[in-house]
Every structure is written in C-alpha cells, then in structure tokens.
Design an enzyme around this catalytic site. Structure first.
Site, PDB file in Angstrom:
ATOM      1  N   CYS A 123       0.854  -1.185   0.000  1.00 50.90           N
ATOM      2  CA  CYS A 123       0.000   0.000   0.000  1.00 50.90           C
ATOM      3  C   CYS A 123       0.890   1.236   0.000  1.00 50.90           C
ATOM      4  O   CYS A 123       1.976   1.236   0.576  1.00 50.90           O
ATOM      5  CB  CYS A 123      -0.913   0.012   1.231  1.00 50.90           C
ATOM      6  SG  CYS A 123      -2.104   1.374   1.233  1.00 50.90           S
ATOM      7  N   CYS A 168      -1.440   4.141   7.066  1.00 48.62           N
ATOM      8  CA  CYS A 168      -2.415   4.327   8.139  1.00 48.62           C
ATOM      9  C   CYS A 168      -1.986   3.540   9.374  1.00 48.62           C
ATOM     10  O   CYS A 168      -1.755   2.331   9.293  1.00 48.62           O
ATOM     11  CB  CYS A 168      -3.787   3.884   7.674  1.00 48.62           C
ATOM     12  SG  CYS A 168      -4.353   4.760   6.186  1.00 48.62           S
ATOM     13  N   CYS A 185      -3.714   0.137  10.420  1.00 47.05           N
ATOM     14  CA  CYS A 185      -3.912  -0.919   9.425  1.00 47.05           C
ATOM     15  C   CYS A 185      -3.363  -2.263   9.908  1.00 47.05           C
ATOM     16  O   CYS A 185      -2.279  -2.332  10.485  1.00 47.05           O
ATOM     17  CB  CYS A 185      -3.242  -0.533   8.110  1.00 47.05           C
ATOM     18  SG  CYS A 185      -3.616  -1.690   6.775  1.00 47.05           S
TER      19      CYS A 185
END
Length: 221
Positions: free
Chosen positions: A34, A38, A41
């Site tokens: 990704c 975040c 996550c």
C-alpha cells in the site's frame, strides 16, 4: 457480514457470502502493498508476490461454482495493480455474471481512464476517508495532504460512470470527536460504513510490527 476467506477453499454454506481479498487468491498472504501508512492498518505488506492472473481467475471460478455471488477486491491498495484488478473485475462481471463486484481503495491511484475501461463491470467503489480535516488524515497516515481532493473527485467519477459510491471510515483517537455529517451529505454516498479500530496480534499491536495501532482506550463503545 461477508466472510473473509483465508484460502481458495470454501464450504457450500460460506460461498454465497464470500469476500475475496487479493491475498486470498493464494494460501499465502500476498499483494498487501500500500502507498499509504495508516497507523491502525492490519493488512501489512510482508511480500511482493502477486498471484498470476490465470490462477486468480481459476480460484474465483471455483468459488462461483460453489455458490459465491458477490466479490470484493481490497488489499493493501488494489489500484497499485490497475490492469490486474481491471481484468479480474471484467472477468467476474462479464464472464461469471456475478451479482455484485466491488472494490475498496484509498483512491489515490484511481484514474478516469480506468473508469472508462472498466466501470461497466463494477457495481460499488468504496473509498476510505477517516477525516474531513486534511491535517488529521496526514496524522493518521492517510496520504500527504491531498486525500480529500481525490476523495471528492472519485465521488464525482462514480456518479458520472454509474458506479455506487461508498465511504469507509475507521474511528480512531484522532477523529472520534469529529462531526462528519455535513461533508458526508455533500458527497452523498449510497452507504457510509464506520469501523472500530481492530488490533491484530503480530500485525499492528506493537513497535515490533509494521504498524502500531492507535488505541481508543478512553472511548466507551
């Protein structure tokens, strides 16, 4: 609730509600890369492997033969592999005539060119948005200051191309007091789904993992 599979084998009773993530195309946790970071996550990349397209199609066909009617592609960030994703979306809708084909994305890599080619095969696009304050998004790890602009653009593209627009929000200590109703009303998603932070041992629960979950220890659920 759809069942998230951990492999390509599914029972008859589970199949109609199966939710296929990129990593479930194999028995290994794969393709979880990704471009966002975040903090909460739990889908954290530990390999760069991605399933060959023919194997991916074969796995999906087995699930459909077992009775699966709906599919959701997520990640990681699935649009890091736009051609791979697009071909699977097309295959599921055009070749397998699946009832619902959806994608969960952070939105940062989605282009109008992709919509032009594949929108006819997609029912739902869910875009993650945890705050309508860009500073808060950056603090969470969702982009570097342009997430909201992209988010609004995608809501408009979904409307233009006839794809249902859905919003996913993870509630954490940085956003739990924010009133998002006004902006949600403006983008008018067909569904707004809010999630509680999930702590997964070995994935986001300590400083030894790739992510350290932002706990809401003072918030009563």
């Amino acid at each position: 609730m759809p069942l998230v599979l951990s492999g390509s084998c599914v029972t008859q009773s589970q199949a109609p509600y199966a939710c296929l993530l990129f990593q479930t195309l194999s028995k290994r946790a794969v393709a979880l890369q990704c471009n966002y970071q975040c903090g909460f996550c739990f889908h954290t990349a530990k390999t760069s492997f991605i399933q060959p397209i023919d194997d991916a199609k074969r796995g999906i066909k087995l699930l459909v033969d077992a009775g699966m009617r709906k599919i959701n592609f997520a990640g990681g960030e699935p649009f890091l592999y736009p051609d791979f994703l697009g071909e699977l979306v097309r295959y599921c809708k055009e070749d397998l005539s699946m009832e619902s084909v959806s994608i969960v994305t952070n939105g940062s890599k989605v282009t109008e060119a992709w919509f032009e080619e594949y929108a006819d095969y997609l029912d739902i696009m869910a875009v993650s948005c945890d705050s309508f304050n860009e500073t808060t998004n950056v603090k969470i790890g969702r982009g570097r200051g342009e997430h909201l602009k992209t988010f609004v653009q995608l809501s408009q593209l979904c409307k233009k191309y006839g794809v249902k627009f859905k919003v996913n929000t993870v509630v954490c200590r940085y956003n739990f007091e924010e009133d998002m109703n006004k902006m949600i009303e403006q983008v008018a998603p067909f569904r707004w789904k809010c999630f509680q932070v999930l702590i997964v041992p070995g994935e986001n629960d300590s400083r030894e993992t790739l992510r350290v979950c932002y706990l809401l220890s003072n918030l009563s659920w």
